[in-house]
Design a protein around this motif. Structure first.
Motif, PDB file in Angstrom:
ATOM      1  N   ARG A 119       0.843  -1.184   0.000  1.00  0.00           N
ATOM      2  CA  ARG A 119       0.000   0.000   0.000  1.00  0.00           C
ATOM      3  C   ARG A 119       0.884   1.242   0.000  1.00  0.00           C
ATOM      4  O   ARG A 119       2.054   1.191   0.363  1.00  0.00           O
ATOM      5  CB  ARG A 119      -0.903   0.038   1.231  1.00  0.00           C
ATOM      6  CG  ARG A 119      -1.687  -1.236   1.490  1.00  0.00           C
ATOM      7  CD  ARG A 119      -2.631  -1.038   2.674  1.00  0.00           C
ATOM      8  NE  ARG A 119      -1.963  -0.428   3.807  1.00  0.00           N
ATOM      9  CZ  ARG A 119      -1.327  -1.110   4.755  1.00  0.00           C
ATOM     10  NH1 ARG A 119      -1.266  -2.433   4.697  1.00  0.00           N
ATOM     11  NH2 ARG A 119      -0.748  -0.478   5.766  1.00  0.00           N
ATOM     12  N   PHE A 120       0.291   2.379  -0.380  1.00  0.00           N
ATOM     13  CA  PHE A 120       1.038   3.627  -0.439  1.00  0.00           C
ATOM     14  C   PHE A 120       1.588   3.994   0.939  1.00  0.00           C
ATOM     15  O   PHE A 120       2.751   4.421   1.054  1.00  0.00           O
ATOM     16  CB  PHE A 120       0.125   4.751  -0.955  1.00  0.00           C
ATOM     17  CG  PHE A 120       0.828   6.077  -1.090  1.00  0.00           C
ATOM     18  CD1 PHE A 120       1.529   6.390  -2.244  1.00  0.00           C
ATOM     19  CD2 PHE A 120       0.791   7.010  -0.054  1.00  0.00           C
ATOM     20  CE1 PHE A 120       2.181   7.612  -2.371  1.00  0.00           C
ATOM     21  CE2 PHE A 120       1.447   8.224  -0.174  1.00  0.00           C
ATOM     22  CZ  PHE A 120       2.141   8.526  -1.338  1.00  0.00           C
ATOM     23  N   GLU A 121       0.768   3.843   1.986  1.00  0.00           N
ATOM     24  CA  GLU A 121       1.209   4.203   3.338  1.00  0.00           C
ATOM     25  C   GLU A 121       2.377   3.338   3.787  1.00  0.00           C
ATOM     26  O   GLU A 121       3.270   3.805   4.498  1.00  0.00           O
ATOM     27  CB  GLU A 121       0.050   4.067   4.330  1.00  0.00           C
ATOM     28  CG  GLU A 121      -1.134   4.992   4.071  1.00  0.00           C
ATOM     29  CD  GLU A 121      -2.058   4.451   2.996  1.00  0.00           C
ATOM     30  OE1 GLU A 121      -1.813   3.307   2.519  1.00  0.00           O
ATOM     31  OE2 GLU A 121      -2.999   5.178   2.598  1.00  0.00           O
ATOM     32  N   PHE A 122       2.374   2.086   3.386  1.00  0.00           N
ATOM     33  CA  PHE A 122       3.456   1.184   3.777  1.00  0.00           C
ATOM     34  C   PHE A 122       4.729   1.482   2.995  1.00  0.00           C
ATOM     35  O   PHE A 122       5.830   1.497   3.551  1.00  0.00           O
ATOM     36  CB  PHE A 122       3.028  -0.267   3.537  1.00  0.00           C
ATOM     37  CG  PHE A 122       4.104  -1.275   3.845  1.00  0.00           C
ATOM     38  CD1 PHE A 122       4.484  -1.537   5.148  1.00  0.00           C
ATOM     39  CD2 PHE A 122       4.746  -1.968   2.828  1.00  0.00           C
ATOM     40  CE1 PHE A 122       5.476  -2.462   5.437  1.00  0.00           C
ATOM     41  CE2 PHE A 122       5.731  -2.891   3.099  1.00  0.00           C
ATOM     42  CZ  PHE A 122       6.096  -3.137   4.410  1.00  0.00           C
ATOM     43  N   LEU A 123       4.600   1.757   1.695  1.00  0.00           N
ATOM     44  CA  LEU A 123       5.762   1.967   0.846  1.00  0.00           C
ATOM     45  C   LEU A 123       6.478   3.281   1.156  1.00  0.00           C
ATOM     46  O   LEU A 123       7.703   3.354   1.069  1.00  0.00           O
ATOM     47  CB  LEU A 123       5.348   1.945  -0.622  1.00  0.00           C
ATOM     48  CG  LEU A 123       4.841   0.612  -1.170  1.00  0.00           C
ATOM     49  CD1 LEU A 123       4.373   0.766  -2.605  1.00  0.00           C
ATOM     50  CD2 LEU A 123       5.932  -0.445  -1.091  1.00  0.00           C
ATOM     51  N   PHE A 124       5.726   4.301   1.517  1.00  0.00           N
ATOM     52  CA  PHE A 124       6.330   5.625   1.688  1.00  0.00           C
ATOM     53  C   PHE A 124       6.198   6.166   3.109  1.00  0.00           C
ATOM     54  O   PHE A 124       6.635   7.289   3.372  1.00  0.00           O
ATOM     55  CB  PHE A 124       5.692   6.615   0.701  1.00  0.00           C
ATOM     56  CG  PHE A 124       5.861   6.202  -0.735  1.00  0.00           C
ATOM     57  CD1 PHE A 124       7.067   6.377  -1.383  1.00  0.00           C
ATOM     58  CD2 PHE A 124       4.815   5.618  -1.433  1.00  0.00           C
ATOM     59  CE1 PHE A 124       7.236   5.987  -2.700  1.00  0.00           C
ATOM     60  CE2 PHE A 124       4.965   5.229  -2.754  1.00  0.00           C
ATOM     61  CZ  PHE A 124       6.188   5.413  -3.393  1.00  0.00           C
ATOM     62  N   GLY A 125       5.640   5.391   4.012  1.00  0.00           N
ATOM     63  CA  GLY A 125       5.523   5.821   5.401  1.00  0.00           C
ATOM     64  C   GLY A 125       6.787   5.558   6.195  1.00  0.00           C
ATOM     65  O   GLY A 125       7.717   4.880   5.730  1.00  0.00           O
ATOM     66  N   GLY A 167       3.186   1.159  10.471  1.00  0.00           N
ATOM     67  CA  GLY A 167       4.418   1.805  10.033  1.00  0.00           C
ATOM     68  C   GLY A 167       4.767   1.405   8.618  1.00  0.00           C
ATOM     69  O   GLY A 167       4.183   0.486   8.035  1.00  0.00           O
ATOM     70  N   GLY A 168       5.755   2.107   8.049  1.00  0.00           N
ATOM     71  CA  GLY A 168       6.125   1.859   6.668  1.00  0.00           C
ATOM     72  C   GLY A 168       7.613   1.621   6.499  1.00  0.00           C
ATOM     73  O   GLY A 168       8.361   1.509   7.473  1.00  0.00           O
ATOM     74  N   ILE A 169       8.019   1.587   5.263  1.00  0.00           N
ATOM     75  CA  ILE A 169       9.422   1.296   4.933  1.00  0.00           C
ATOM     76  C   ILE A 169       9.998   2.388   4.039  1.00  0.00           C
ATOM     77  O   ILE A 169      10.964   2.145   3.315  1.00  0.00           O
ATOM     78  CB  ILE A 169       9.549  -0.072   4.241  1.00  0.00           C
ATOM     79  CG1 ILE A 169       8.683  -0.101   2.961  1.00  0.00           C
ATOM     80  CG2 ILE A 169       9.155  -1.203   5.180  1.00  0.00           C
ATOM     81  CD1 ILE A 169       8.909  -1.321   2.097  1.00  0.00           C
ATOM     82  N   GLY A 170       9.425   3.587   4.094  1.00  0.00           N
ATOM     83  CA  GLY A 170       9.850   4.667   3.218  1.00  0.00           C
ATOM     84  C   GLY A 170      11.338   4.968   3.275  1.00  0.00           C
ATOM     85  O   GLY A 170      12.009   4.964   2.236  1.00  0.00           O
ATOM     86  N   PRO A 171      11.910   5.244   4.467  1.00  0.00           N
ATOM     87  CA  PRO A 171      13.346   5.539   4.530  1.00  0.00           C
ATOM     88  C   PRO A 171      14.220   4.387   4.041  1.00  0.00           C
ATOM     89  O   PRO A 171      15.209   4.602   3.340  1.00  0.00           O
ATOM     90  CB  PRO A 171      13.579   5.817   6.027  1.00  0.00           C
ATOM     91  CG  PRO A 171      12.251   6.224   6.549  1.00  0.00           C
ATOM     92  CD  PRO A 171      11.256   5.430   5.767  1.00  0.00           C
ATOM     93  N   GLN A 172      13.858   3.163   4.416  1.00  0.00           N
ATOM     94  CA  GLN A 172      14.661   2.005   3.992  1.00  0.00           C
ATOM     95  C   GLN A 172      14.585   1.796   2.480  1.00  0.00           C
ATOM     96  O   GLN A 172      15.584   1.436   1.849  1.00  0.00           O
ATOM     97  CB  GLN A 172      14.175   0.745   4.716  1.00  0.00           C
ATOM     98  CG  GLN A 172      14.491   0.684   6.191  1.00  0.00           C
ATOM     99  CD  GLN A 172      13.522   1.469   7.048  1.00  0.00           C
ATOM    100  OE1 GLN A 172      12.508   1.978   6.560  1.00  0.00           O
ATOM    101  NE2 GLN A 172      13.805   1.571   8.334  1.00  0.00           N
TER     102      GLN A 172
END
Length: 294
Positions: free
Chosen positions: A41-47, A56-61
């Motif tokens: 999902r967008f929130e997961f990919l860029f959160g 929570g997401g994985i945006g920074p990683q």
């Protein structure tokens, strides 16, 4: 008749093995994507991650993985291709060639954890940089450099045997021949080496644990360029996606660590597939442009 029967028998075995490998790969990819499907999902990919909380997401990683890929390739590709050109076209001393190839084979057989410890001593401690994205990129470059050099050398040798004499015979200089004729002909094989190196960057964890670190500051494009939260700062810690997956499975720092790890693994697999596909397409376009084929 007996020879034909033996030939058909072994051909059948090879076909069966090939089909088994393809099915195994498809099953593995499908299993990983299926388990992580709910997190695409967008929130997961860029959160941002939420330490101690569910979600929570994985945006920074995710950003760190792509950024480290770019920086590491900027280091590895010029050195690897340049070394391949030197070994294939300019190095004539057989003893020197033997020593260089022995060193490359030795480097390629080093476990990544050993390279990580070397990076910890040199890039982290000796330089005083600490855990930084640049330290991780240099460590991964050491891992990928031997393989890319050998692939580039073999590609240039095989391509040069077909077109080099014709180009030189038409009056081109050696460098013009390498630049305009040999390298474009060798580009598909060189690109294969780059793809393999890129996959190693995406999946590498052991070496990055000791060089890039296991923390990912919340990124803010409006922060100071020297701040650890500035995305393009090379001197900040940079936890990649593969390291984050390892951390989730080993430490369980959030209640839904297994689900987040499954989602991150699915994203990682999709990233590798997309990168491979686009690299092949770009490589074929470059090859057709320089060779004039349709």
């Amino acid at each position: 008749m007996k020879a034909k029967s033996v030939d058909k028998f072994f051909n059948s075995i090879l076909y069966i093995v090939s089909i088994f490998i393809i099915l195994l790969l498809i099953s593995l990819i499908s299993y990983i994507i299926f388990n992580g499907r709910n997190f695409l999902r967008f929130e997961f990919l860029f959160g941002n991650p939420k330490i101690g909380e569910a979600g929570g997401g994985i945006g920074p990683q995710l950003f760190n993985s792509f950024y480290m890929l770019i920086i590491s390739l900027l280091i590895t590709v010029p050195l690897g291709v340049g070394a391949g050109i030197y070994l294939a076209q300019y190095a004539k001393n057989k003893r020197l060639l033997y020593i260089i190839r022995l060193c490359l084979e030795t480097m390629s057989s080093l476990p990544s954890i050993v390279v990580g410890l070397f990076g910890l001593l040199v890039f982290v401690k000796a330089t005083g940089w600490g855990f930084t994205l640049l330290s991780g990129s240099l460590a991964v470059a050491i891992i990928n450099l031997p393989g890319l050099t050998r692939v580039s050398e073999n590609a240039i040798i095989s391509s040069a045997s077909l077109v080099e004499e014709a180009s030189l015979g038409l009056g081109a200089t050696r460098w013009q021949t390498i630049k305009k004729v040999v390298l474009p002909s060798a580009m598909p094989q060189i690109l294969t080496g780059v793809i393999l190196a890129s996959g190693r960057i995406f999946g590498e964890a052991a070496a990055l644990l000791y060089t890039a670190g296991m923390s990912a500051p919340i990124l803010n494009i409006h922060s100071n360029v020297t701040s650890k939260s500035f995305p393009l700062n090379l001197m900040r810690p940079a936890e990649t996606l593969s390291v984050y997956i390892w951390q989730l499975n080993s430490e369980g720092m959030v209640p839904d660590a297994a689900q987040i790890a499954n989602g991150a693994a699915a994203v990682l697999i999709i990233m590798v597939l997309v990168f491979n596909i686009f690299s092949r397409i770009i490589g074929n376009k470059i090859y057709k442009k320089y060779t004039g084929s349709k």
